[in-house]
Scaffold this motif. Structure first.
Motif, PDB file in Angstrom:
ATOM      1  N   ARG A 210       0.816  -1.203   0.000  1.00  0.00           N
ATOM      2  CA  ARG A 210       0.000   0.000   0.000  1.00  0.00           C
ATOM      3  C   ARG A 210       0.860   1.266   0.000  1.00  0.00           C
ATOM      4  O   ARG A 210       0.472   2.282  -0.588  1.00  0.00           O
ATOM      5  CB  ARG A 210      -0.943  -0.004   1.212  1.00  0.00           C
ATOM      6  CG  ARG A 210      -2.015   1.064   1.135  1.00  0.00           C
ATOM      7  CD  ARG A 210      -3.064   0.884   2.196  1.00  0.00           C
ATOM      8  NE  ARG A 210      -4.082   1.913   2.137  1.00  0.00           N
ATOM      9  CZ  ARG A 210      -5.055   2.057   3.023  1.00  0.00           C
ATOM     10  NH1 ARG A 210      -5.150   1.195   4.041  1.00  0.00           N
ATOM     11  NH2 ARG A 210      -5.933   3.030   2.910  1.00  0.00           N
ATOM     12  N   TYR A 255      -3.079   4.349  -6.089  1.00  0.00           N
ATOM     13  CA  TYR A 255      -2.213   4.783  -4.978  1.00  0.00           C
ATOM     14  C   TYR A 255      -2.387   6.278  -4.708  1.00  0.00           C
ATOM     15  O   TYR A 255      -2.536   6.707  -3.550  1.00  0.00           O
ATOM     16  CB  TYR A 255      -0.764   4.464  -5.339  1.00  0.00           C
ATOM     17  CG  TYR A 255       0.289   5.115  -4.493  1.00  0.00           C
ATOM     18  CD1 TYR A 255       0.623   4.616  -3.228  1.00  0.00           C
ATOM     19  CD2 TYR A 255       0.988   6.231  -4.963  1.00  0.00           C
ATOM     20  CE1 TYR A 255       1.624   5.211  -2.465  1.00  0.00           C
ATOM     21  CE2 TYR A 255       1.990   6.825  -4.210  1.00  0.00           C
ATOM     22  CZ  TYR A 255       2.303   6.318  -2.963  1.00  0.00           C
ATOM     23  OH  TYR A 255       3.284   6.911  -2.213  1.00  0.00           O
ATOM     24  N   ARG A 306      -7.488   0.174  -2.381  1.00  0.00           N
ATOM     25  CA  ARG A 306      -6.179  -0.250  -1.871  1.00  0.00           C
ATOM     26  C   ARG A 306      -6.211  -0.650  -0.400  1.00  0.00           C
ATOM     27  O   ARG A 306      -5.208  -1.171   0.116  1.00  0.00           O
ATOM     28  CB  ARG A 306      -5.148   0.856  -2.114  1.00  0.00           C
ATOM     29  CG  ARG A 306      -4.784   0.934  -3.594  1.00  0.00           C
ATOM     30  CD  ARG A 306      -3.699   1.934  -3.880  1.00  0.00           C
ATOM     31  NE  ARG A 306      -2.438   1.665  -3.233  1.00  0.00           N
ATOM     32  CZ  ARG A 306      -1.499   0.830  -3.692  1.00  0.00           C
ATOM     33  NH1 ARG A 306      -1.704   0.138  -4.814  1.00  0.00           N
ATOM     34  NH2 ARG A 306      -0.359   0.673  -3.038  1.00  0.00           N
TER      35      ARG A 306
END
Length: 341
Positions: A210, A255, A306
């Motif tokens: 992550r 992201y 995510r």
């Protein structure tokens, strides 16, 4: 206005000259940590200054270090406070950031850059060493951080963070400028390929993690985010970084949206300042001074998915408190003279 320096091959060369005094807990550089004494001068357009805003907010240093916001459009004297009443910063009382530089270094003739930390009592520039400013906010200002502030530069991860940060600076943060300001085809293509090779590597790395280093947000993530959030709005077209848009790089796009949704990141973004600065100041690239209407920013609030990768955004700490005046708008509309907290 922006001064572009290139080498004999036409490659953009960023100045490495800084006023690099430091504000430390022990005052060893002559500048002791002291809440209320220093003012952080930023442009909301500048990715280097944006780092300092994010770190300041994540660590809860708003009351300890005040902020001055410069007009995104510079003139021949560089960063100016025309967003404030009477064109003066209400705390420093100056019209141009260069005045603080001159007080610190009489006859100063190098670049006037942000972020800059100014000593309020003397009106002197303390430092414009942007890589060090955020590290010192994390390490030297600990006694004045909020309860639950995350550790953005944990000691055991510093070698890894430093290594990743150096790659990001060389091949992403600075490479977009080397692409945009190149004065030869060879220099342009070299920077272009280096940029996208690194973005490919980062995509592969982040496909199963992550965050960049460890399982929490660190200084490395802050440094990558400020380039990614400007990518489609500016770098893809204006700087000819056009192999792909951020929205066409699935891992990095998710992201970036993950961070954007995190308090301290998205609520410090001002796309209006970002676009007006780049497209109006870089007249050599955009002589007509046209500011694009797009891109459509709606996608920034789309689900990123995510969370499934795990990770703890703030580690053993907590998120900064929501700012109702900022949520969903960044600092847009609050650049002056309203304090940014």
């Amino acid at each position: 206005m922006t001064t572009i320096t290139t080498d004999a091959d036409g490659a953009f060369v960023r100045s490495s000259s800084f006023v690099d005094d430091r504000i430390t807990a022990d005052g060893s550089d002559g500048w002791p940590v002291e809440p209320g004494r220093y003012r952080l001068v930023v442009s909301l357009a500048c990715p280097w200054a944006h780092r300092a805003l994010i770190v300041r907010r994540l660590l809860g240093l708003e009351e300890a270090v005040s902020v001055a916001v410069a007009d995104p459009i510079q003139d021949h004297r560089s960063w100016r406070f025309t967003l404030d009443e009477d064109g003066r910063d209400p705390v420093l009382g100056i019209r141009y950031l260069g005045e603080a530089y001159e007080r610190a270094r009489p006859g100063y003739d190098a670049g006037i850059s942000v972020p800059a930390v100014v000593d309020v009592p003397s009106g002197r520039l303390v430092t414009n060493d942007y890589p060090q400013i955020t590290l010192d906010l994390s390490t030297e200002w600990r006694a004045h951080q909020r309860a639950g502030a995350p550790d953005l530069y944990p000691e055991k991860l510093r070698p890894a963070i430093d290594a990743v940060a150096e790659e990001i600076f060389r091949d992403v943060n600075n490479a977009v400028y080397q692409t945009g300001f190149a004065q030869s085809q060879q220099a342009y293509e070299s920077a272009y390929h280096r940029l996208f090779d690194r973005l490919d590597t980062l995509s592969e790395h982040l496909a199963t993690r992550r965050y960049l280093v460890g399982d929490t947000i660190t200084e490395a993530d802050v440094r990558l985010f400020t380039t990614l959030v400007r990518f489609d709005a500016v770098y893809h077209g204006h700087f000819k970084c056009n192999r792909a848009k951020l929205t066409e790089m699935p891992v990095l796009w998710a992201y970036a949206r993950d961070l954007y949704a995190t308090p301290g990141f998205g609520d410090t973004v001002d796309f209006d300042h970002i676009k007006r600065h780049y497209y109006l100041v870089h007249t050599g690239i955009n002589p007509a001074g046209l500011v694009p209407v797009g891109p459509d920013l709606a996608g920034w609030s789309a689900p990123h998915g995510r969370d499934a990768l795990g990770g703890r955004p703030f580690g053993d700490g907590t998120a900064p408190a929501p700012r109702p005046d900022l949520v969903g708008r960044g600092y847009r509309g609050f650049a002056s003279p309203r304090p940014l907290g």
